[in-house]
Design a protein around this motif. Structure first.
Motif: not given
Length: 228
Positions: A5-20, A146-156
């Motif tokens: 089958g197809p080769p296995i490639r590395d991949a990366a995902t970010i879960i942005l968590l917003r807490r208010t 996982l990343a906290d939305a507080a670390s964004l440099a942009t308007d969430p």
């Protein structure tokens, strides 16, 4: 494509968590109906690691213990590159949502260059790993951060710079996210996330998980492990 089958490639995902004070939400979007991989499913921003990710400058690298955990249990013949994987996660977040995690500095990446920012991996938390089972049109060794939305440099709430790969980008209450049309592995990751942040005050730092769950599907016989 190999005989198996197809080769296995590395991949990366970010879960942005917003807490208010109103609760906890995650940023998700829907893949197109014509997509080869997971069409019409709600997912987190992410994608395959590109060769250029290995040479991308980072304002700060991925910290321990996440860096060391990425190096554990490699695929045969593969040497994980924590910097490239973390860079890919930040690049995909920028491309698919227009959201940037960075510090003042120089970068050639779209979005970062215009904002005068350099991608910053220091706020990422390694949460989950899963290898796509055999028989799928594409296979990935996917690393979820996982990343906290507080670390964004942009308007969430500003997705005007996002590409068109994900539609219906919006902040989904964590309690409601599992009711969406999700890939199985996304459901599992959301359950892990809910357990990790249960009862966490909005202003508390994100905790480091004791272990990273690993769904190892590189062979027809699936294996579940914990990366410590």
């Amino acid at each position: 494509m190999t005989q198996d089958g197809p080769p296995i490639r590395d991949a990366a995902t970010i879960i942005l968590l917003r807490r208010t004070g109103a609760g906890v939400s995650v940023l998700m979007g829907m893949r197109g109906a014509g997509a080869v991989f997971m069409p019409s499913k709600y997912v987190f921003p992410g994608g395959a690691v590109d060769a250029t990710d290995a040479t991308a400058p980072l304002a700060a690298p991925l910290p321990e213990p996440h860096r060391g955990r990425l190096l554990q249990q490699p695929r045969p013949g593969s040497i994980p590159d924590p910097d490239a994987i973390a860079a890919a996660a930040l690049r995909e977040l920028a491309e698919e949502t227009g959201q940037l995690i960075g510090r003042p500095g120089r970068s050639d990446w779209p979005g970062f260059a215009e904002a005068g920012l350099c991608p910053d991996a220091s706020s990422l938390t390694y949460l989950f790993r899963a290898i796509t089972p055999p028989g799928r049109p594409r296979r990935f060794d996917a690393h979820f951060f996982l990343a906290d939305a507080a670390s964004l440099a942009t308007d969430p709430d500003d997705f005007s710079r996002a590409c068109d790969e994900l539609s219906h980008l919006h902040w989904v209450p964590l309690a409601d996210a599992r009711a969406l049309d999700l890939p199985f592995i996304t459901e599992v990751v959301l359950a892990e996330l809910a357990d990790l942040v249960a009862g966490l005050p909005p202003d508390a730092p994100l905790p480091v998980p004791d272990t990273v769950p690993f769904f190892d599907n590189r062979t027809p016989a699936p294996r579940f492990a914990q990366i410590a």
